[in-house]
Scaffold this active site. Structure first.
Site, PDB file in Angstrom:
ATOM      1  N   PRO A   4       6.463  -1.176   2.131  1.00 50.67           N
ATOM      2  CG  PRO A   4       8.484  -2.204   1.604  1.00 50.67           C
ATOM      3  CD  PRO A   4       7.044  -2.515   1.911  1.00 50.67           C
ATOM      4  CD  GLU A   5       2.063   2.510   0.176  1.00 56.02           C
ATOM      5  OE1 GLU A   5       1.743   3.586  -0.339  1.00 56.02           O
ATOM      6  OE2 GLU A   5       1.222   1.673   0.570  1.00 56.02           O
ATOM      7  CE  LYS A  53       4.775   2.274  -4.521  1.00 52.68           C
ATOM      8  NZ  LYS A  53       3.870   1.127  -4.741  1.00 52.68           N
ATOM      9  CG  ASN A 164      -3.296  -1.537  -2.241  1.00 54.33           C
ATOM     10  OD1 ASN A 164      -4.109  -0.901  -2.909  1.00 54.33           O
ATOM     11  ND2 ASN A 164      -3.603  -2.672  -1.640  1.00 54.33           N
ATOM     12  NE  ARG A 249      -0.129  -4.349  -5.999  1.00 53.27           N
ATOM     13  CZ  ARG A 249       0.287  -5.137  -6.991  1.00 53.27           C
ATOM     14  NH1 ARG A 249      -0.524  -6.105  -7.428  1.00 53.27           N
ATOM     15  NH2 ARG A 249       1.464  -4.973  -7.535  1.00 53.27           N
TER      16      ARG A 249
END
Length: 259
Positions: A4-5, A53, A164, A249
Site C-alpha cells: 500500500p502506497e 497514505k 519504499n 527500509r
C-alpha cells in the site's frame, strides 16, 4: 496485493466513497478497544478522502481515520456476502442498507470530530494525488533535507504518498543513488518524476514502472537484488537505509546507472 502506497490508498478511498457516500449507516463496528463503544449508527456518510497514505471516512460530523501500513486493506461487499479475509483480521465494519465496507489489518485507527481531522494529517507534505498538489513546495521540502534522498522521500512531512517501492524506482529513473544527500540532487525533477509515476499507476490493474505489466517485469530495481539491471546488465545491489535503526527500509540500486 501490492504494497500500500499513495495510489493504493487513493483507489481504496474512491471505492469507499462511491459505495458509501450519501447513505446512512445501519451499523458501525470498530474492533479496537479504545473505539469499541463509539456509536455511529444512523448517521449520514458524507465522504471518504485520501491524504497521502491516510484514509479519512467522514460520518455524521466524525472522521474515521485509518492507515493501511504494509498489509491493510478495505473491502466492499453486498449485505450478507462472504468476506474474502478471515473475520478476526477485521478492524472496522461500516454498513448501510446496500453496502458493507470492511477494513482488515488497519493501523492507527482513530475517531475524531471532522473539524479536528487536521490533528491527524496536518503534518503531511504536499500530496501528488491531491487537487492541491504543490510541486514547488514538495521539492523545497525534499531539497532542504540533509539526509539521504531515499530517507527524505519516505518522510511524509516532505511529500505525502510515496512509499519504499516508489522511492527506489524514482531514484533509478533519475540516476540517483539512494544514499545521496537530498540537498545535492535536483529535487524538483525527482519529485515531478514520482508524481507522474504515481498518477500513471492510478488506474492500472497492476502497478508498473517499466511499462511492462507482466509478472516479474514491472520494476526497474525494486526487489531485484543480484539480477541484471534492465538498462546496462550490471547486477542490482541491495542494502538498507532509514531515519533510525528501527525504521530502515530495503533499498535497491544499479551501481552503474545510479552513480
Amino acid at each position: 496485493m501490492p504494497v500500500p502506497e499513495g495510489d493504493t490508498v487513493w483507489r481504496a478511498a474512491h471505492r469507499l466513497d462511491e459505495a458509501l457516500a450519501g447513505d446512512t449507516t445501519t451499523r458501525v463496528d470498530l474492533r479496537v478497544p479504545r473505539l469499541a463503544t463509539a456509536d455511529l449508527s444512523g448517521k449520514l456518510i458524507d465522504s471518504c478522502v485520501p491524504r497521502g497514505k491516510h484514509l479519512l471516512l467522514r460520518i455524521g460530523g466524525w472522521t474515521l481515520h485509518s492507515h493501511l501500513k504494509m498489509e491493510g486493506e478495505w473491502h466492499v461487499y453486498r449485505p450478507g456476502e462472504r468476506w474474502r479475509v478471515p473475520a478476526f483480521r477485521a478492524r472496522a465494519v461500516v454498513e448501510t442498507s446496500r453496502t458493507q465496507a470492511v477494513g482488515f489489518d488497519l493501523a492507527d485507527l482513530a475517531l475524531v470530530p471532522t473539524e479536528r481531522e487536521r490533528e491527524l494529517v496536518g503534518h503531511l507534505g504536499p500530496d501528488p494525488l491531491s487537487d492541491r498538489w504543490d510541486l514547488d513546495e514538495a521539492a523545497r521540502r525534499v531539497g532542504a533535507d540533509a539526509r539521504g534522498v531515499h530517507v527524505a522521500l519516505l518522510d511524509q512531512r516532505n511529500v505525502a504518498g510515496f512509499g519504499n517501492v516508489y522511492a527506489n524506482e524514482m531514484l533509478f529513473v533519475r540516476g540517483i543513488r539512494p544514499s545521496a544527500a537530498a540537498t545535492d540532487i535536483d529535487a524538483r525533477a525527482l519529485v515531478d518524476t514520482g508524481a507522474r509515476m504515481i498518477r500513471t499507476n492510478l488506474h492500472r490493474v497492476e502497478r508498473t514502472f517499466t511499462g511492462d505489466s507482466r509478472r516479474g517485469r514491472r520494476t526497474w530495481v525494486y526487489g531485484r537484488e543480484n539480477q541484471p539491471c534492465r538498462r546496462c546488465g550490471t547486477p542490482v545491489r541491495a542494502g538498507a537505509l532509514g531515519a533510525g535503526a528501527t525504521r530502515e527500509r530495503n533499498v535497491f540500486w544499479c551501481p552503474r546507472c545510479q552513480p
